[in-house]
Design a protein around this motif. Structure first.
Motif, PDB file in Angstrom:
ATOM      1  N   UNK A 252       0.823  -1.213   0.000  1.00 25.19           N
ATOM      2  CA  UNK A 252       0.000   0.000   0.000  1.00 25.19           C
ATOM      3  C   UNK A 252       0.856   1.262   0.000  1.00 25.19           C
ATOM      4  N   UNK A 253       1.634   1.450   1.046  1.00 21.46           N
ATOM      5  CA  UNK A 253       2.370   2.714   1.198  1.00 21.46           C
ATOM      6  C   UNK A 253       3.371   2.927   0.071  1.00 21.46           C
ATOM      7  N   UNK A 254       4.150   1.927  -0.238  1.00 22.93           N
ATOM      8  CA  UNK A 254       5.131   2.049  -1.322  1.00 22.93           C
ATOM      9  C   UNK A 254       4.486   2.447  -2.642  1.00 22.93           C
ATOM     10  N   UNK A 255       3.490   1.692  -3.108  1.00 25.55           N
ATOM     11  CA  UNK A 255       2.843   2.034  -4.373  1.00 25.55           C
ATOM     12  C   UNK A 255       2.119   3.390  -4.362  1.00 25.55           C
ATOM     13  N   UNK A 256       1.672   3.842  -3.201  1.00 27.85           N
ATOM     14  CA  UNK A 256       0.933   5.109  -3.141  1.00 27.85           C
ATOM     15  C   UNK A 256       1.805   6.305  -2.749  1.00 27.85           C
ATOM     16  N   UNK A 257       3.050   6.050  -2.404  1.00 30.21           N
ATOM     17  CA  UNK A 257       3.925   7.105  -1.863  1.00 30.21           C
ATOM     18  C   UNK A 257       4.018   8.331  -2.763  1.00 30.21           C
ATOM     19  N   UNK A 258       4.028   8.150  -4.055  1.00 31.98           N
ATOM     20  CA  UNK A 258       4.210   9.292  -4.974  1.00 31.98           C
ATOM     21  C   UNK A 258       2.908  10.015  -5.303  1.00 31.98           C
ATOM     22  N   UNK A 259       1.808   9.506  -4.819  1.00 28.90           N
ATOM     23  CA  UNK A 259       0.513  10.138  -5.126  1.00 28.90           C
ATOM     24  C   UNK A 259       0.152  11.181  -4.063  1.00 28.90           C
ATOM     25  N   UNK A 260      -0.024  12.398  -4.508  1.00 28.67           N
ATOM     26  CA  UNK A 260      -0.372  13.484  -3.586  1.00 28.67           C
ATOM     27  C   UNK A 260      -1.718  13.224  -2.914  1.00 28.67           C
ATOM     28  N   UNK A 261      -2.667  12.650  -3.653  1.00 30.30           N
ATOM     29  CA  UNK A 261      -3.997  12.416  -3.087  1.00 30.30           C
ATOM     30  C   UNK A 261      -4.009  11.312  -2.026  1.00 30.30           C
ATOM     31  N   UNK A 262      -2.938  10.538  -1.946  1.00 28.98           N
ATOM     32  CA  UNK A 262      -2.856   9.462  -0.956  1.00 28.98           C
ATOM     33  C   UNK A 262      -2.154   9.907   0.326  1.00 28.98           C
ATOM     34  N   UNK A 263      -1.510  11.051   0.311  1.00 29.35           N
ATOM     35  CA  UNK A 263      -0.700  11.471   1.454  1.00 29.35           C
ATOM     36  C   UNK A 263      -1.482  11.608   2.758  1.00 29.35           C
ATOM     37  N   UNK A 264      -2.674  12.209   2.759  1.00 30.48           N
ATOM     38  CA  UNK A 264      -3.412  12.280   4.032  1.00 30.48           C
ATOM     39  C   UNK A 264      -3.718  10.893   4.613  1.00 30.48           C
ATOM     40  N   UNK A 265      -4.078   9.950   3.758  1.00 30.26           N
ATOM     41  CA  UNK A 265      -4.374   8.593   4.219  1.00 30.26           C
ATOM     42  C   UNK A 265      -3.123   7.925   4.775  1.00 30.26           C
ATOM     43  N   UNK A 266      -2.015   8.034   4.056  1.00 26.30           N
ATOM     44  CA  UNK A 266      -0.764   7.419   4.504  1.00 26.30           C
ATOM     45  C   UNK A 266      -0.272   8.063   5.801  1.00 26.30           C
ATOM     46  N   UNK A 267      -0.398   9.373   5.897  1.00 18.90           N
ATOM     47  CA  UNK A 267       0.011  10.077   7.112  1.00 18.90           C
ATOM     48  C   UNK A 267      -0.813   9.607   8.309  1.00 18.90           C
ATOM     49  N   UNK A 268      -2.123   9.505   8.120  1.00 20.70           N
ATOM     50  CA  UNK A 268      -2.989   9.053   9.227  1.00 20.70           C
ATOM     51  C   UNK A 268      -2.654   7.617   9.613  1.00 20.70           C
ATOM     52  N   UNK A 269      -2.425   6.759   8.624  1.00 18.26           N
ATOM     53  CA  UNK A 269      -2.051   5.373   8.929  1.00 18.26           C
ATOM     54  C   UNK A 269      -0.778   5.346   9.778  1.00 18.26           C
ATOM     55  N   UNK A 270       0.240   6.065   9.330  1.00 23.09           N
ATOM     56  CA  UNK A 270       1.511   6.064  10.053  1.00 23.09           C
ATOM     57  C   UNK A 270       1.376   6.684  11.434  1.00 23.09           C
TER      58      UNK A 270
END
Length: 138
Positions: A56-74
C-alpha cells in the motif's frame, strides 16, 4: 485485495482482546501467557507493517492524493507503538499483580485504543487504499 493484511489485522484484534482475559489466570500462568501474547502481538504487527508498506504505502507514496491517508495510517501505527511500549515498560510480567487495578486500567486503555485503530484500518484505511490503487492502475 489485501486479504492477507485484513486477516492479520483480525488476528491482532483477537490478541488484543485476549489480554483482557489474563485476569482469570493464576500469577505464574498469567505471566507466561502475557509474554506469549506480547510476542505474538509484536510478530503480527511487524508482519502486517511490512505488508502494508510493500502493498500500500510504497505504491501510493508518490501520489499526492494518498498522502493524508498514509500520514494518518503512520500516525496511528506510531501512536499504538508508543502506547504499547510505555505500557510494557510500566508493566513487565513480574509486576502485573502488584497493582491489579492500575494494570487492568492500563490494559483497558490500550485495548480501547487498539480497537479504534483496528476498526479504522479495516473499515477506512484498507477500502480507501484499495480505491486509490485501483485509480492509479486505471
Amino acid at each position: 485485495m489485501f486479504a492477507d493484511i485484513r486477516a492479520l489485522f483480525e488476528e491482532i484484534k483477537l490478541i488484543a482482546e485476549a489480554f483482557n482475559g489474563l485476569e482469570t489466570l493464576e500469577p505464574a500462568e498469567k505471566a507466561r501467557e502475557l509474554i506469549r501474547l506480547r510476542r505474538d502481538y509484536s510478530e503480527k504487527n511487524a508482519r502486517v507493517a511490512t505488508l502494508v508498506e510493500a502493498q500500500i504505502c510504497g505504491p501510493l507514496e508518490s501520489r499526492a492524493d494518498a498522502q493524508p491517508l498514509l500520514r494518518r495510517y503512520r500516525e496511528t501505527v506510531n501512536e499504538a507503538r508508543g502506547a504499547v511500549a510505555e505500557h510494557q515498560a510500566n508493566w513487565p510480567a513480574t509486576k502485573i499483580d502488584t497493582d491489579p487495578d492500575s494494570y487492568h486500567l492500563s490494559v483497558h486503555r490500550i485495548s480501547e485504543m487498539q480497537s479504534a485503530h483496528l476498526a479504522w484500518k479495516i473499515d477506512t484505511f484498507l477500502p480507501e487504499a484499495e480505491r486509490l490503487l485501483r485509480a492509479a492502475a486505471a
